[in-house]
Design a protein around this motif. Structure first.
Motif, PDB file in Angstrom:
ATOM      1  N   UNK A   1       0.820  -1.211   0.000  1.00 55.33           N
ATOM      2  CA  UNK A   1       0.000   0.000   0.000  1.00 55.33           C
ATOM      3  C   UNK A   1       0.847   1.250   0.000  1.00 55.33           C
ATOM      4  N   UNK A   2       0.262   2.362   0.369  1.00 57.76           N
ATOM      5  CA  UNK A   2       0.951   3.647   0.267  1.00 57.76           C
ATOM      6  C   UNK A   2       2.150   3.714   1.212  1.00 57.76           C
ATOM      7  N   UNK A   3       3.205   4.388   0.740  1.00 55.43           N
ATOM      8  CA  UNK A   3       4.415   4.603   1.515  1.00 55.43           C
ATOM      9  C   UNK A   3       4.465   6.071   1.923  1.00 55.43           C
ATOM     10  N   UNK A   4       4.607   6.333   3.206  1.00 55.65           N
ATOM     11  CA  UNK A   4       4.563   7.706   3.708  1.00 55.65           C
ATOM     12  C   UNK A   4       5.742   8.552   3.217  1.00 55.65           C
ATOM     13  N   UNK A   5       6.940   7.949   3.157  1.00 58.45           N
ATOM     14  CA  UNK A   5       8.144   8.746   2.922  1.00 58.45           C
ATOM     15  C   UNK A   5       9.165   7.892   2.171  1.00 58.45           C
ATOM     16  N   UNK A   6       9.291   8.123   0.869  1.00 55.80           N
ATOM     17  CA  UNK A   6      10.218   7.340   0.062  1.00 55.80           C
ATOM     18  C   UNK A   6      11.671   7.568   0.475  1.00 55.80           C
ATOM     19  N   UNK A   7      12.008   8.798   0.833  1.00 59.17           N
ATOM     20  CA  UNK A   7      13.386   9.082   1.235  1.00 59.17           C
ATOM     21  C   UNK A   7      13.743   8.355   2.534  1.00 59.17           C
ATOM     22  N   UNK A   8      12.791   8.284   3.451  1.00 60.17           N
ATOM     23  CA  UNK A   8      13.039   7.550   4.693  1.00 60.17           C
ATOM     24  C   UNK A   8      13.179   6.060   4.403  1.00 60.17           C
ATOM     25  N   UNK A   9      12.364   5.529   3.500  1.00 59.12           N
ATOM     26  CA  UNK A   9      12.507   4.130   3.106  1.00 59.12           C
ATOM     27  C   UNK A   9      13.893   3.885   2.521  1.00 59.12           C
ATOM     28  N   UNK A  10      14.371   4.789   1.666  1.00 63.42           N
ATOM     29  CA  UNK A  10      15.711   4.641   1.087  1.00 63.42           C
ATOM     30  C   UNK A  10      16.784   4.632   2.178  1.00 63.42           C
ATOM     31  N   UNK A  11      16.583   5.463   3.198  1.00 63.95           N
ATOM     32  CA  UNK A  11      17.552   5.510   4.297  1.00 63.95           C
ATOM     33  C   UNK A  11      17.575   4.189   5.051  1.00 63.95           C
ATOM     34  N   UNK A  12      16.399   3.592   5.255  1.00 66.94           N
ATOM     35  CA  UNK A  12      16.354   2.301   5.931  1.00 66.94           C
ATOM     36  C   UNK A  12      16.956   1.188   5.062  1.00 66.94           C
TER      37      UNK A  12
END
Length: 363
Positions: A320-331
């Motif tokens: 489903x929807x992802x709140x923050x793509x940049x935060x996902x990239x950081x993880x």
């Protein structure tokens, strides 16, 4: 007996690159012809059943060990054997009852506090994408409770990691979408059962930087990536939702059943202290774990980027929807850095897989 000589060959012993300075038997009792023991090795506690030579033989004597040193808590008694071992694990030892109804897990490296595998699953037993807890055992050591054993409903299924490797010549998209849906369902159940919060992303960035320092201490090879990684973490902005999560999610932590996927092993990353593993975190950490696992599968089988891209896209679509793509990239970067440290200490031959990922993520 020489426990130190034998422990370094065990998969559940994750400090193979460190010299063993001392081995102390903290608690012990006879168990048949062997000795059930909690052993302190370099200030870490391990649960073992050792023979006269110091070799762990728990796998052959589950019925004798039973609830170990602990007091059994649950709706039924400790399951009846005989038991057979469920393959090789990296952190613990699991066994299936003769009727294939129950799986018993012995926690090998012990830390004070209720193990998240018991804590989380006990509160979301109605979720269709987990295996419910049937009982567990705790013992007190130096004034603190330690979780020793747990029993769960056994759910037969195919390991998602092995299934992914079999599909690298075709497509993993449909399975990845179901894994995304299962992950979403578990996150939703955990958010209802445990408190959630909204925090500044700066807090999460600070935690990622602190963890990077710890990883560099474990694997100095990571020092070359410190500054560019910090720059990525410090560039994060806004707020983020945190909650209890799986904490160590990858394809090996999922079972493919006839209709769906089931998440297993909710202990969190074995290298992190238990107190940290029990803290709320962003659900994006779990998503990053699956995305990195998809990349691992492709690297091991020499697949093309298209397989990874497709599987990742369908996984995220299923979630489903992802709140923050940049935060996902950081993880995702954080997970790859963790993998480098892990492989150096456990599977040095695999270290190039996460190293290449880190270099690509920082490029």
């Amino acid at each position: 007996m020489s426990i130190a000589q034998h422990i370094i060959t065990e998969r559940f012993y994750g400090a193979k690159s460190h010299t063993i300075d001392n081995v102390d038997i903290v608690l012990s009792q006879p168990c048949g012809n062997n000795t059930l023991a909690i052993v302190r090795i370099n200030n870490a506690y391990y649960q073992l059943l050792v023979d006269d030579d110091g070799k762990d033989v728990l796998g052959d004597h589950v019925s004798e060990v039973g609830a170990s040193f602990g007091t059994w808590s649950g709706n039924s008694a400790f399951p009846t054997g005989p038991f057979h071992e469920l393959g090789s694990e990296q952190s613990n030892s699991s066994f299936i009852s003769a009727d294939n109804q129950v799986i018993v897990k012995y926690f090998r490296k012990l830390e004070a506090g209720l193990n998240p595998d018991v804590e989380l699953l006990s509160k979301i037993s109605d979720c269709p994408n987990i295996a419910p807890v049937l009982g567990f055992s705790e013992a007190q050591l130096h004034g603190h409770d330690y979780t020793l054993v747990m029993a769960q409903q056994f759910i037969p299924g195919d390991n998602a990691w092995k299934h992914a490797l079999r599909t690298t010549a075709t497509s993993f998209a449909a399975d990845a979408e179901k894994i995304g849906q299962a992950t979403h369902n578990v996150h939703a159940a955990l958010s209802e059962a445990f408190p959630t919060a909204v925090v500044p992303v700066d807090n999460l960035a600070a935690a990622l930087i602190a963890r990077l320092d710890l990883l560099i201490a474990q694997a100095p090879e990571l020092k070359q990536f410190k500054q560019p990684a910090i720059e990525i973490y410090q560039a994060l902005e806004g707020n983020a939702r945190i909650q209890r999560i799986h904490g160590d999610l990858h394809l090996g932590q999922l079972l493919k059943t006839a209709e769906d996927y089931v998440l297993i092993d909710f202990e969190g990353e074995p290298a992190r202290p238990l107190a940290q593993r029990r803290l709320p975190d962003s659900p994006l950490r779990d998503l990053a774990g699956i995305i990195r696992s998809i990349d691992y599968a492709a690297n091991l089988d020499g697949s093309h980027d298209q397989w990874v891209t497709e599987a990742t896209a369908f996984f995220l679509a299923g979630y489903g929807s992802i709140d923050d793509q940049e935060l996902l990239n950081a993880y995702i970067l954080d997970k790859a850095l963790y993998e480098v440290a892990y492989e150096i200490n456990n599977r040095p031959d695999w270290v190039n897989i996460p190293l290449e990922a880190v270099e690509k993520l920082l490029d």
